[in-house]
Enzyme design. Structure first.
Site, short mmCIF file in Angstrom:
data_model
loop_
_atom_site.label_atom_id
_atom_site.label_comp_id
_atom_site.label_asym_id
_atom_site.label_seq_id
_atom_site.Cartn_x
_atom_site.Cartn_y
_atom_site.Cartn_z
N SER A 185 0.79 -1.23 0.00
CA SER A 185 0.00 0.00 0.00
C SER A 185 0.83 1.29 0.00
O SER A 185 0.30 2.34 -0.31
CB SER A 185 -0.97 0.00 1.17
OG SER A 185 -0.25 -0.12 2.37
N HIS B 102 -6.01 -4.10 -1.51
CA HIS B 102 -5.90 -3.04 -2.52
C HIS B 102 -6.04 -3.55 -3.95
O HIS B 102 -6.04 -2.77 -4.89
CB HIS B 102 -4.57 -2.29 -2.38
CG HIS B 102 -4.53 -1.40 -1.17
ND1 HIS B 102 -5.00 -0.11 -1.16
CD2 HIS B 102 -4.08 -1.63 0.09
CE1 HIS B 102 -4.85 0.41 0.03
NE2 HIS B 102 -4.29 -0.49 0.81
N LYS C 170 -12.59 -0.78 1.00
CA LYS C 170 -11.80 0.05 0.09
C LYS C 170 -12.57 0.23 -1.22
O LYS C 170 -13.51 1.02 -1.25
CB LYS C 170 -10.41 -0.54 -0.07
CG LYS C 170 -9.65 -0.37 1.26
CD LYS C 170 -8.22 -0.72 1.26
CE LYS C 170 -7.59 -0.29 2.58
NZ LYS C 170 -7.02 -1.40 3.36
C1 LIG Z 1 -6.86 -1.74 4.77
C2 LIG Z 1 -6.14 -3.03 4.82
C3 LIG Z 1 -6.58 -4.06 5.66
C4 LIG Z 1 -7.70 -3.88 6.64
O1 LIG Z 1 -8.95 -3.78 6.04
P1 LIG Z 1 -10.16 -3.09 6.81
O2 LIG Z 1 -11.34 -3.64 6.11
O3 LIG Z 1 -10.00 -1.63 6.70
O4 LIG Z 1 -10.09 -3.56 8.23
C5 LIG Z 1 -5.91 -5.26 5.61
N1 LIG Z 1 -4.85 -5.45 4.79
C6 LIG Z 1 -4.40 -4.48 3.99
C7 LIG Z 1 -3.23 -4.73 3.10
C8 LIG Z 1 -5.03 -3.23 3.98
O5 LIG Z 1 -4.55 -2.27 3.19
#
Ligand SMILES: *Cc1c(COP(=O)(O)O)cnc(C)c1O
Length: 394
Positions: free
Chosen positions: A182, A210, A241
């Site tokens: 990310s 992502h 997301k």
């Molecule tokens: C955002 C994210 C998460 C967590 O997801 P949420 O639904 O916001 O709890 C897990 N792994 C990665 C790589 C992320 O970017």
């Protein structure tokens, strides 16, 4: 309250080290432009990749679900919290991901915590093989398990092979990796990982937070991007997301998902996702299943933004994704750049500095979305040109 003085001290220390996070408050719906502190700003730092967070069809689905099912789920999934909506979402997600089954958790964080800690346990002949830059939720899942782990270097397949060789006599091995990283937008080399996993008889678990809604046909994710559906055991995803709602899930073989329903701790011990959120997520999956228009628009916007910034002379690293790290290297100058963007140009974009990324690799991370217009992006590009020239970055 002298016994709480340590908190004052710790906060002071965070502020002195520049690690104290100022939390900005949005006063409008999530979207390409948002109101922050009474000011309308161009939002270049949300994970709402497809603009679904405030999409009319998704809002309607949530409202309808409130009228039909109420607001709360009422219990954990295994007691009285599983509604037909939860099962429908799980079936739709499995179909979307082209996998046998899926299990829904309350968030991506919970999905990683629950699944990872259940797949490798402490008191057995087993080990995690974990990528160096994995997300905190993966690390917490391994901590909750308490089983040993070995770490391989970022994207380094020679090193992964070495680590697998070290642990080859263990009965169970789980290779666990982010699909898209990310902070840089670079991708895990999944075909090579699948190859090594087969060679060493290891399971593979990919966090596609992502990749979902972004990579692969119709945004089916990184495993679809590489066409590895039958070679990657577990795909974890988030609904917060690109899908624009809340929730997380793991997709994979039917029996393995059934096992997670018995052993995933957040599934067993924390209440189910609320009906309006589940209905909203179903609507989001349906939109993607039906059409790839938003995914195409996201990529069109991504190419426009990234090509323009590269033409201006900016280094965007090794991104293969809408995540756009504009490398500024120096921590203070990156913070200053971000401040000018916000105060003088009304552009909301985060500076990312040590310790989130290594020292000397500070950057501004931009995230275009399908909801941005070309004019929005051009406005950001012009600001990067002006500030970059003034600060002598380009
Ligand atoms: C955002 C994210 C998460 C967590 O997801 P949420 O639904 O916001 O709890 C897990 N792994 C990665 C790589 C992320 O970017």
């Amino acid at each position: 309250m002298a016994k709480l003085d340590w908190i004052t001290e710790e906060l002071k220390e965070l502020k002195e080290k520049g690690l104290y996070v100022t939390i900005r408050k949005l006063e409008s719906a999530q979207g390409p432009w948002v109101v922050v502190d009474g000011k309308k700003v161009l939002n270049m730092c949300s994970n709402n990749y497809l603009g679904l967070a405030a999409h009319p069809k998704i809002k309607e689905a949530a409202i309808r679900a409130i009228l039909d099912y109420g607001v709360g789920a009422g219990a954990v999934r295994t007691i009285a919290g599983t509604m037909e909506l939860h099962v429908e979402l799980e079936e739709k997600l499995a179909k979307f991901k082209k996998r046998e089954a899926a299990i829904l958790f309350q968030s991506g964080y919970n999905a990683n915590l629950g699944a990872i800690s259940a797949l490798i346990k402490k008191n057995e002949d087993a080990v995690f093989v974990s990528e160096e830059l994995n997300h905190a939720s993966i690390i917490d899942g391994m901590r909750l398990s308490g089983a040993p782990k070995v770490i391989y270097k970022h994207l380094d397949m020679e090193d992964l092979k070495k680590r697998l060789e070290e642990v080859k006599d263990k009965k169970k091995k789980l290779i666990v990796t982010d699909g898209v990283f990310s902070m840089d937008g670079d991708l895990a080399p999944l075909p090579e990982i699948a190859e090594l996993a087969e060679q060493y008889d290891a399971m593979v678990y990919v966090d596609d937070a992502h990749g979902e809604g972004v990579l692969g046909e119709h945004g089916r994710g990184i495993v679809d991007h590489f066409k590895l559906h039958d070679r990657i055991d577990f795909e974890m995803g988030t609904l917060s997301k690109a899908f624009g709602v809340i929730g997380g899930y793991v997709a994979g073989p039917e029996e393995a998902i059934d096992y997670l329903r018995q052993r995933g701790r957040p599934f067993l011990f924390s209440s189910a996702v609320n009906p309006p959120d589940v209905a909203a997520a179903i609507a989001a999956v349906e939109i993607l299943q039906k059409s790839d228009e938003l995914v195409q628009k996201l990529w069109d916007n991504t190419r426009f933004l990234q090509n323009s910034l590269r033409e201006l002379g900016y280094d965007l690293g090794n991104t293969k994704h809408p995540i756009t790290p504009v490398m500024l290297y120096d921590e203070k100058r990156a913070q200053e750049f971000s401040r000018i963007l916000y105060e003088e140009y009304n552009i909301f974009a985060q500076a990312i500095v040590y310790p989130t990324v290594p020292k000397g690799t500070a950057r501004i991370r931009l995230e275009p979305s399908a909801a941005h217009s070309k004019e929005d992006l051009q406005y950001a590009i012009d600001a990067f040109e002006e500030i970059g020239k003034k600060m002598k970055f380009i």
